[in-house]
Design a protein around this motif. Sequence first.
Motif, PDB file in Angstrom:
ATOM      1  N   TRP A  55       0.847  -1.205   0.000  1.00 62.26           N
ATOM      2  CA  TRP A  55       0.000   0.000   0.000  1.00 62.26           C
ATOM      3  C   TRP A  55       0.882   1.254   0.000  1.00 62.26           C
ATOM      4  O   TRP A  55       0.687   2.164  -0.808  1.00 62.26           O
ATOM      5  CB  TRP A  55      -0.902  -0.032   1.233  1.00 62.26           C
ATOM      6  CG  TRP A  55      -1.938   1.049   1.299  1.00 62.26           C
ATOM      7  CD1 TRP A  55      -1.731   2.393   1.469  1.00 62.26           C
ATOM      8  CD2 TRP A  55      -3.355   0.877   1.203  1.00 62.26           C
ATOM      9  NE1 TRP A  55      -2.920   3.058   1.497  1.00 62.26           N
ATOM     10  CE2 TRP A  55      -3.942   2.153   1.333  1.00 62.26           C
ATOM     11  CE3 TRP A  55      -4.186  -0.223   1.027  1.00 62.26           C
ATOM     12  CZ2 TRP A  55      -5.317   2.362   1.300  1.00 62.26           C
ATOM     13  CZ3 TRP A  55      -5.549  -0.024   0.998  1.00 62.26           C
ATOM     14  CH2 TRP A  55      -6.115   1.247   1.120  1.00 62.26           C
TER      15      TRP A  55
ATOM     16  N   SER B  15       2.852   1.764  -3.262  1.00 63.00           N
ATOM     17  CA  SER B  15       2.018   2.310  -4.333  1.00 63.00           C
ATOM     18  C   SER B  15       1.792   3.804  -4.140  1.00 63.00           C
ATOM     19  O   SER B  15       1.855   4.592  -5.097  1.00 63.00           O
ATOM     20  CB  SER B  15       0.669   1.576  -4.374  1.00 63.00           C
ATOM     21  OG  SER B  15       0.840   0.206  -4.663  1.00 63.00           O
ATOM     22  N   GLN B  16       1.528   4.216  -2.911  1.00 65.29           N
ATOM     23  CA  GLN B  16       1.334   5.644  -2.650  1.00 65.29           C
ATOM     24  C   GLN B  16       2.603   6.436  -2.939  1.00 65.29           C
ATOM     25  O   GLN B  16       2.552   7.541  -3.496  1.00 65.29           O
ATOM     26  CB  GLN B  16       0.907   5.850  -1.193  1.00 65.29           C
ATOM     27  CG  GLN B  16      -0.511   5.388  -0.895  1.00 65.29           C
ATOM     28  CD  GLN B  16      -0.922   5.669   0.535  1.00 65.29           C
ATOM     29  OE1 GLN B  16      -0.111   5.548   1.455  1.00 65.29           O
ATOM     30  NE2 GLN B  16      -2.190   6.041   0.733  1.00 65.29           N
ATOM     31  N   TYR B  17       3.739   5.878  -2.566  1.00 69.63           N
ATOM     32  CA  TYR B  17       5.020   6.567  -2.780  1.00 69.63           C
ATOM     33  C   TYR B  17       5.282   6.758  -4.276  1.00 69.63           C
ATOM     34  O   TYR B  17       5.697   7.837  -4.718  1.00 69.63           O
ATOM     35  CB  TYR B  17       6.137   5.745  -2.141  1.00 69.63           C
ATOM     36  CG  TYR B  17       7.519   6.311  -2.349  1.00 69.63           C
ATOM     37  CD1 TYR B  17       7.958   7.428  -1.651  1.00 69.63           C
ATOM     38  CD2 TYR B  17       8.406   5.707  -3.251  1.00 69.63           C
ATOM     39  CE1 TYR B  17       9.235   7.943  -1.843  1.00 69.63           C
ATOM     40  CE2 TYR B  17       9.681   6.210  -3.451  1.00 69.63           C
ATOM     41  CZ  TYR B  17      10.084   7.332  -2.740  1.00 69.63           C
ATOM     42  OH  TYR B  17      11.343   7.841  -2.945  1.00 69.63           O
ATOM     43  N   LEU B  18       5.011   5.711  -5.064  1.00 67.90           N
ATOM     44  CA  LEU B  18       5.232   5.808  -6.507  1.00 67.90           C
ATOM     45  C   LEU B  18       4.274   6.795  -7.168  1.00 67.90           C
ATOM     46  O   LEU B  18       4.598   7.404  -8.190  1.00 67.90           O
ATOM     47  CB  LEU B  18       5.088   4.424  -7.148  1.00 67.90           C
ATOM     48  CG  LEU B  18       6.158   3.392  -6.769  1.00 67.90           C
ATOM     49  CD1 LEU B  18       5.826   2.029  -7.359  1.00 67.90           C
ATOM     50  CD2 LEU B  18       7.538   3.842  -7.223  1.00 67.90           C
ATOM     51  N   GLN B  19       3.086   6.958  -6.585  1.00 66.57           N
ATOM     52  CA  GLN B  19       2.101   7.891  -7.131  1.00 66.57           C
ATOM     53  C   GLN B  19       2.285   9.308  -6.598  1.00 66.57           C
ATOM     54  O   GLN B  19       1.578  10.230  -7.026  1.00 66.57           O
ATOM     55  CB  GLN B  19       0.687   7.405  -6.799  1.00 66.57           C
ATOM     56  CG  GLN B  19       0.312   6.073  -7.450  1.00 66.57           C
ATOM     57  CD  GLN B  19      -0.956   5.476  -6.873  1.00 66.57           C
ATOM     58  OE1 GLN B  19      -1.649   6.116  -6.077  1.00 66.57           O
ATOM     59  NE2 GLN B  19      -1.265   4.244  -7.258  1.00 66.57           N
ATOM     60  N   GLY B  20       3.217   9.476  -5.658  1.00 66.34           N
ATOM     61  CA  GLY B  20       3.413  10.787  -5.053  1.00 66.34           C
ATOM     62  C   GLY B  20       2.306  11.175  -4.100  1.00 66.34           C
ATOM     63  O   GLY B  20       2.149  12.356  -3.763  1.00 66.34           O
ATOM     64  N   ALA B  21       1.530  10.203  -3.639  1.00 74.60           N
ATOM     65  CA  ALA B  21       0.412  10.466  -2.727  1.00 74.60           C
ATOM     66  C   ALA B  21       0.915  10.483  -1.286  1.00 74.60           C
ATOM     67  O   ALA B  21       1.912   9.842  -0.951  1.00 74.60           O
ATOM     68  CB  ALA B  21      -0.661   9.389  -2.898  1.00 74.60           C
TER      69      ALA B  21
ATOM     70  N   GLU C 212       1.295   9.548   2.590  1.00 79.30           N
ATOM     71  CA  GLU C 212       1.293   8.219   3.212  1.00 79.30           C
ATOM     72  C   GLU C 212       0.144   8.067   4.194  1.00 79.30           C
ATOM     73  O   GLU C 212      -0.037   8.902   5.080  1.00 79.30           O
ATOM     74  CB  GLU C 212       2.625   7.994   3.927  1.00 79.30           C
ATOM     75  CG  GLU C 212       2.748   6.655   4.622  1.00 79.30           C
ATOM     76  CD  GLU C 212       4.080   6.509   5.344  1.00 79.30           C
ATOM     77  OE1 GLU C 212       4.060   6.256   6.557  1.00 79.30           O
ATOM     78  OE2 GLU C 212       5.130   6.667   4.684  1.00 79.30           O
TER      79      GLU C 212
ATOM     80  N   SER D  11      -6.048  -5.533  -6.826  1.00 81.39           N
ATOM     81  CA  SER D  11      -6.217  -4.414  -5.894  1.00 81.39           C
ATOM     82  C   SER D  11      -6.956  -4.820  -4.625  1.00 81.39           C
ATOM     83  O   SER D  11      -7.447  -3.956  -3.899  1.00 81.39           O
ATOM     84  CB  SER D  11      -6.992  -3.279  -6.588  1.00 81.39           C
ATOM     85  OG  SER D  11      -8.301  -3.700  -6.934  1.00 81.39           O
TER      86      SER D  11
END
Length: 668
Positions: free
Chosen positions: A611, A614-620, A622, A656
């Motif tokens: 999880w 995925s957030q890190y790769l999307q720049g979202a 944490e 997912s």
Amino acid sequence: MRYSVWDKQIRSNADRRQLTRQQRSFLEGLLLSLEPGASLTEHVSTANSAVLTLTRAHQVLADHAASGQPFPGLLKRCLRTAAAALAAGMPAHHALGSGQLAAQAQTLLTAIPGTLTGVTTQSTAATYAPQVHAFIAPIAAHIRTWVLPLWDGPDLPPDVLVRAWGEIAALVTLDGRDPRSLHTDLIRKGSKALHDAASLTAVLWPTPRTYRVAVVIEGAQQLEYLDQLLPAARQSPLHQPRPTTVGAKQLTAYAAALTGPAVMVDLPVRAADSATAATQARRSISEALDQYAAGQRLVDLILHPRAVTVADGTRQEQQDLITTSVSVARPLTTHWPVSLRPAMRSAHLAAKLDAPMASSALAWSAIDSLHVQPAQLDLVAKACALHSIRQQLIGLYQAVTRSALNHLRSTQMHLKLDRRSLGRLERSASSIQSDQPAARAAREQLNGLIREARQRLTRQEQTVHTLEQTVTGHAAVLRRVLLGGGVDGQPLQLSSWTLDVNGWLDVLLPARPQTAQDVLDAQATLDALGQLAGGYAHDALTLWRARLADPQVLKAWLQDQQDVLHALLEWLYATRNSAIHQGQFTAPADAMTAHAARAVVDMLLEFLGNWHKSQYLQGAPESHALDVIVELADRKDRLGVHLTRATSCHSLNLDSITGPASDCWNRL
């Protein structure tokens, strides 16, 4: 990782005995559940075992009666979840003759929480603890007799068979059988171990014998009064002449690089096998060293991992702590998720400890670091149950492909051995040079055997060649449809590392008019590989196809996983309290508890790490770990609603299912 259950020698032994589908499924399922690296929901520590459940229920009742821990609320939760887990395992008991006894135990566990009221909970627990304990031995005795009907009786439904070998695996573990030694015995004894139910029972539960176990302790040349702390223990300083301990030659060579003081210690242990004896001896010696560490607080006493075991009439064996290695180690994430760092640290340290209760407590601290409250353990159980769908389906892919490839390897091994046998016959024939009548007769007899062997070998070579072509063709389809083409130059490399999980799900789901031709090709290939694999892999494939063909069946299985995991989590919390608040360092089934605790944390880190990655790769930003767990618990509940209303499982999104998406029921 490589599972020892897919050993070509074990498959060869099974083929020589011409085991039935159920016999192989039982044996392979049992071995798989005992694998140290098995996933959480496939390992014996999460089996719906009546003996394990009753053992844990008795322990919490006895602890509460003696000390008031666990507190009444936690005690009731432990008993309620234990009753639910016991009820889920009932089909195997009804099918194999112990249903009435197990039902009585389940009724008792269900009734106890309602009686734990007011200020008399300790005396009430003291009343019920022996009643629960009274069921353990009779049910265990029944389970030991199950091998006969499982081996020689009529075929059972695959779901009942799974619960049956889970019960046996749990009892084998509780009775102190080491999985590595069991695997070795099945190979060493060859097909004799699989001759009949009695032979297999003797391998699963061998008669205990007395072993002498020797280890090296660094940091002192002598341990005073050791024989008073550990009766019958002996010691000899390392590198001293005329040692009195067993295995002195091997241990001296092993510890040759040590320059400081060290001592060899041995003691007698009664155990089912040498590896279990070594584990028990290490535990006893480690606890004895607590005395010396307290008496010499500035001294480091190090118990080395090598042990030597010997029993009367047997050769000495070396036993080392289990270690695993990989060519390339990969991190959980490529950045530092803030909310996971304490959990990763605790999990790593927990895996290093060989004291089960301490390991369990440290693993629980990893869960604590996620800010999960005791009243939220049901949320963790739901999140883990949801992830278990993905975990088990990937495990199914590995089981089918590895078992089919193992069949090919076993057949190739037979061919290789038969070629060697032919070579020995030819060398024997050519060595006879005499023309005496007896020699000519012997040569003619050997030549006849050689002709027969060559004919068999020719037929076998053709069989192996055909099988190689068949398996390679099936592998090519899976590589094309599910593995993105696979690895160049390795036609039989079917690793799940690049598996298209939704593509794999499509192959398992029933075909529809709009199903793509590639998927239909892969379904036909899977049918063929399932037949080649046979045994456990074939049964597991049948089970999962049935679950995915009926949303209600999948929903029931998902709830069963949640109940098992919830019971485990409540037990782990009670164990944590006993270790921290009471200083309790040993308990029944504590080694299984420690394994389960670490496996729960491994599963949590697996989906939480994915999880956050995925957030890190999307720049979202944490998400906090607890927020993720709450979201996944809600997602599991929503999935249950979808399954209740649905007529098929084609909308399930395995990719997912525990990832940072809004839903897992979103495919057309």
